[in-house]
Design a protein around this motif. Structure first.
Motif, PDB file in Angstrom:
ATOM      1  N   ILE A 255      -2.127   3.251   7.025  1.00 28.92           N
ATOM      2  CA  ILE A 255      -1.968   2.877   7.195  1.00 28.92           C
ATOM      3  C   ILE A 255      -2.361   2.265   8.422  1.00 28.92           C
ATOM      4  CG2 ILE A 255      -0.175   2.174   5.697  1.00 28.92           C
ATOM      5  CD1 ILE A 255       2.026   2.435   8.416  1.00 28.92           C
ATOM      6  N   ARG A 256      -2.372   3.453   9.659  1.00 33.48           N
ATOM      7  CA  ARG A 256      -3.448   3.596  10.964  1.00 33.48           C
ATOM      8  C   ARG A 256      -4.174   2.953  10.552  1.00 33.48           C
ATOM      9  NH1 ARG A 256       0.410   4.168  14.948  1.00 33.48           N
ATOM     10  NH2 ARG A 256       2.052   5.955  14.979  1.00 33.48           N
ATOM     11  N   THR A 257      -5.203   3.630   9.477  1.00 32.67           N
ATOM     12  CA  THR A 257      -7.304   2.986   9.905  1.00 32.67           C
ATOM     13  C   THR A 257      -6.826   1.474   9.127  1.00 32.67           C
ATOM     14  OG1 THR A 257      -6.604   3.702   7.307  1.00 32.67           O
ATOM     15  CG2 THR A 257      -7.286   5.338   9.461  1.00 32.67           C
ATOM     16  N   LEU A 258      -6.010   0.737   8.516  1.00 33.26           N
ATOM     17  CA  LEU A 258      -6.083  -0.468   7.688  1.00 33.26           C
ATOM     18  C   LEU A 258      -5.634  -1.649   9.125  1.00 33.26           C
ATOM     19  CD1 LEU A 258      -3.525   0.617   4.705  1.00 33.26           C
ATOM     20  CD2 LEU A 258      -6.389  -0.254   5.149  1.00 33.26           C
ATOM     21  N   GLY A 259      -4.962  -0.758  10.116  1.00 35.37           N
ATOM     22  CA  GLY A 259      -4.019  -1.817  11.540  1.00 35.37           C
ATOM     23  C   GLY A 259      -2.980  -1.424  11.489  1.00 35.37           C
ATOM     24  N   TYR A 260      -2.492  -0.988  11.403  1.00 31.32           N
ATOM     25  CA  TYR A 260      -1.013  -0.756  11.246  1.00 31.32           C
ATOM     26  C   TYR A 260      -0.865  -0.199  13.358  1.00 31.32           C
ATOM     27  CZ  TYR A 260       3.850   1.312  11.560  1.00 31.32           C
ATOM     28  OH  TYR A 260       5.179   1.898  11.823  1.00 31.32           O
TER      29      TYR A 260
ATOM     30  N   VAL B 205       3.650  11.319   7.351  1.00 27.95           N
ATOM     31  CA  VAL B 205       2.735  11.441   9.248  1.00 27.95           C
ATOM     32  C   VAL B 205       1.294  11.062   7.983  1.00 27.95           C
ATOM     33  CG1 VAL B 205       0.983  13.254   9.993  1.00 27.95           C
ATOM     34  CG2 VAL B 205       3.789  13.650   9.781  1.00 27.95           C
ATOM     35  N   ARG B 206       1.065  11.548   6.881  1.00 23.05           N
ATOM     36  CA  ARG B 206      -0.142  11.210   6.070  1.00 23.05           C
ATOM     37  C   ARG B 206       0.396   9.995   5.883  1.00 23.05           C
ATOM     38  NH1 ARG B 206      -2.682  13.808   0.627  1.00 23.05           N
ATOM     39  NH2 ARG B 206      -4.808  12.517   0.466  1.00 23.05           N
ATOM     40  N   LEU B 207       1.143   9.363   5.482  1.00 20.22           N
ATOM     41  CA  LEU B 207       0.854   7.696   5.134  1.00 20.22           C
ATOM     42  C   LEU B 207       0.953   6.859   5.753  1.00 20.22           C
ATOM     43  CD1 LEU B 207       3.540   7.880   2.225  1.00 20.22           C
ATOM     44  CD2 LEU B 207       0.855   7.213   1.974  1.00 20.22           C
TER      45      LEU B 207
ATOM     46  N   PHE C 257       0.822  -1.060  -0.220  1.00 18.92           N
ATOM     47  CA  PHE C 257      -0.404   0.310   0.287  1.00 18.92           C
ATOM     48  C   PHE C 257       0.819   1.051   0.138  1.00 18.92           C
ATOM     49  CE2 PHE C 257      -2.197   3.404   2.408  1.00 18.92           C
ATOM     50  CZ  PHE C 257      -3.023   3.671   1.974  1.00 18.92           C
ATOM     51  N   LEU C 258       2.309   0.860   0.823  1.00 17.69           N
ATOM     52  CA  LEU C 258       2.897   2.198   0.805  1.00 17.69           C
ATOM     53  C   LEU C 258       3.592   2.396  -0.448  1.00 17.69           C
ATOM     54  CD1 LEU C 258       4.762   1.802   4.474  1.00 17.69           C
ATOM     55  CD2 LEU C 258       3.007   3.359   3.755  1.00 17.69           C
ATOM     56  N   HIS C 259       4.093   1.582  -1.071  1.00 16.04           N
ATOM     57  CA  HIS C 259       4.997   1.792  -2.556  1.00 16.04           C
ATOM     58  C   HIS C 259       4.078   2.926  -3.832  1.00 16.04           C
ATOM     59  CE1 HIS C 259       8.589  -0.527  -1.631  1.00 16.04           C
ATOM     60  NE2 HIS C 259       8.014   0.111  -0.839  1.00 16.04           N
ATOM     61  N   GLN C 260       2.482   1.615  -3.424  1.00 16.43           N
ATOM     62  CA  GLN C 260       1.278   2.569  -4.667  1.00 16.43           C
ATOM     63  C   GLN C 260       1.454   3.888  -4.294  1.00 16.43           C
ATOM     64  OE1 GLN C 260      -1.766   0.148  -4.186  1.00 16.43           O
ATOM     65  NE2 GLN C 260      -3.332   1.715  -4.868  1.00 16.43           N
ATOM     66  N   ARG C 261       0.648   4.519  -2.707  1.00 16.47           N
ATOM     67  CA  ARG C 261       0.560   5.776  -2.714  1.00 16.47           C
ATOM     68  C   ARG C 261       1.890   6.481  -2.811  1.00 16.47           C
ATOM     69  NH1 ARG C 261      -3.674   7.839  -2.444  1.00 16.47           N
ATOM     70  NH2 ARG C 261      -3.326   9.044  -0.653  1.00 16.47           N
ATOM     71  N   TRP C 262       3.419   5.782  -2.732  1.00 17.39           N
ATOM     72  CA  TRP C 262       4.755   7.286  -2.983  1.00 17.39           C
ATOM     73  C   TRP C 262       4.194   6.970  -4.192  1.00 17.39           C
ATOM     74  CZ3 TRP C 262       7.806   8.476  -0.375  1.00 17.39           C
ATOM     75  CH2 TRP C 262       9.611   9.203  -0.562  1.00 17.39           C
TER      76      TRP C 262
END
Length: 497
Positions: free
Chosen positions: A355-360, A349-351, A336-341
């Motif tokens: 991912i916190r909303t995804l369970g991080y 901070v935004r990323l 997910f991080l690489h896709q958003r990058w």
């Protein structure tokens, strides 16, 4: 019985009643008597009615026995299905509390009983359990089942004995040693077939006490042994569990931050193998002399769990090895991080918030450190290959092909394409499953050679163990039986529905 009045007061429903019979039977001699000596009131707790605690205030009579030779001069009438001598509960409530105690034992059962408006104490429930009949065992069943269960998993085990033809529980033993089972089998002769797991203690007990009995290994434990061997094979090729990225020319994130496999130098791996062999030899040297796990751990400066792992491994090759991986909480979210990058969102901070909303559950610093590697490369973030865990890969290899969905079938195909060495393991699993399902025990010798030919130490070790227990394994039975939890537990097991 005639109900005269019903009164509800402070959550208690009281039924005032009296017996309506004119005659009663003496429990001593069986003579019918109509001579009343007197009477008194009994208060019996009963099952709840509409959530109210229920009490039956019953007027009973005492009769005179007309038989001069009878030891009882007087006796109290009893109402069938309701009263018993000296009982303060009705038969219905007694049975209800017995069932609750069998299911939950002491304190949990008392809490449930209070919730059902039939309050009682944990000790009273335990006394009910101890009063349950313990029927003596005569001769052993013709087809006897033996299996262990955990009082405390990994520490204390007991043994359950079954009649495999009827499925009835016969007895429960306080441990799983050969001496205890041998004593039981000698005290209860008659077993012609013994179905058991592959524990050496059970095999030794049956050979000692019932030398003419046929020993049969159950499918569950044999398949479990195979799955454990396959898992060790997968561990040996764990580097093949990660799919290759689609952009091999891209700069990969720092291995320490991404959680990807770190290459282990051959010399270092050799040192680890030497250390495993030395520790295995040291543990078994003490364990073979009867030294306990805790004493060995203190003498060698190792953790008790580590000592137990070495003590239960027949050879150093049977020990599970590490994954060679450094854990990282951000790893599951790299895709997910690489896709958003690559979409242009580069703010850490935004990323991290996304991912916190995804369970991080990791820190923002970990995300920022990972993104710094991408930012320093100046290139597009690579596609993160999907990674199988060792357990997932083991499940793919040991599952029936018809039980895998389309995605699982594709994952297994890709895994075997990346790691041809596991193809031989898959063939072994398929051959063993067919042999076990079709009850072709005569093919076991060929399968043992096939397993040995794969070159995997874990499969070779399994083959050696099966060869030592050859006769029991070739008589594979259909199913095993296991129970997990001695005094009260034994009664709970024997009297459970």
């Amino acid at each position: 019985m005639t109900v005269e009045e019903v009164v509800v007061d402070d959550g208690v429903m009281t039924f005032s009643a009296r017996t309506a019979t004119r005659l009663a039977v003496c429990p001593g001699c069986g003579t019918v008597s109509g001579r009343v000596h007197g009477g008194y009131r009994r208060r019996l707790a009963d099952v709840a009615v509409s959530g109210h605690r229920t009490v039956i205030d019953l007027l009973v009579r005492r009769f005179i026995c007309p038989t001069q030779e009878c030891d009882r001069r007087t006796f109290v009438e009893q109402v069938d299905g309701l009263t018993e001598r000296f009982a303060r509960r009705t038969a219905s409530l007694h049975r209800t509390l017995e069932k609750i105690a069998l299911a939950l034992a002491g304190r949990p059962a008392a809490r449930l009983a209070a919730h059902l408006s039939i309050p009682t104490s944990p000790n009273s429930l335990l006394r009910l359990l101890r009063k349950l009949p313990d029927e003596p065992v005569g001769t052993a069943p013709r087809v006897l089942g033996v299996d262990d269960f955990a009082f405390k998993k990994g520490h204390v085990y007991g043994t359950i004995i079954l009649d495999m033809e009827t499925g009835e529980r016969v007895d429960v033993l306080p441990d799983r040693t050969a001496e205890t089972l041998t004593a039981w089998l000698r005290a209860h002769p008659g077993a012609e077939i013994v179905c058991r797991d592959r524990a050496s203690a059970y095999a030794e007990a049956v050979r000692t006490a019932c030398p003419d009995a046929t020993q049969v290994a159950d499918r569950f434990h044999i398949w479990k042994n195979l799955c454990e061997a396959v898992e060790k094979c997968v561990l040996a090729h764990r580097a093949c569990l990660t799919e290759p990225t689609e952009a091999p020319g891209s700069v990969a994130p720092n291995a320490e931050d991404s959680g990807t496999d770190l290459p282990v130098p051959a010399g270092l791996e050799g040192l680890r193998a030497v250390q495993r062999r030395e520790r295995h030899a040291a543990v078994h040297a003490l364990f073979g002399k009867g030294v306990g796990i805790s004493a060995i751990a203190e003498a060698l400066g190792l953790d008790r769990k580590t000592v137990r792992r070495y003590a239960h491994a027949a050879a150093p090759e049977d020990l599970p090895v590490g994954t060679g991986k450094r854990g990282n909480r951000v790893q599951p979210y790299l895709g997910f991080l690489h896709q958003r990058w690559n979409e242009g969102y580069t703010d850490a901070v935004r990323l991290c918030g996304e991912i916190r909303t995804l369970g991080y559950r990791g820190s923002e610093r970990t995300v920022r450190r990972h993104l710094q590697t991408l930012r320093a490369s100046g290139q597009t973030a690579p596609t993160v290959g999907q990674e199988l865990t060792v357990r997932q890969a083991t499940r793919l290899l040991t599952s029936h092909p018809d039980h895998l969905d389309e995605n699982g079938t594709l994952q297994l195909k890709d895994l075997l394409a990346r790691c041809p060495e596991l193809d031989g393991v898959a063939d072994c699993v398929r051959a063993f499953a067919e042999m076990m399902t079709e009850r072709r025990g005569q093919d076991l010798a060929d399968w043992l050679e096939q397993a040995k030919a794969t070159g995997f130490p874990s499969l070779s070790s399994l083959a050696r163990g099966l060869r030592q227990d050859f006769e029991a394994v070739t008589g594979i039975k259909r199913d095993g039986y296991g129970r997990a939890g001695f005094d009260l537990l034994r009664l709970q097991i024997l009297h459970a529905d």
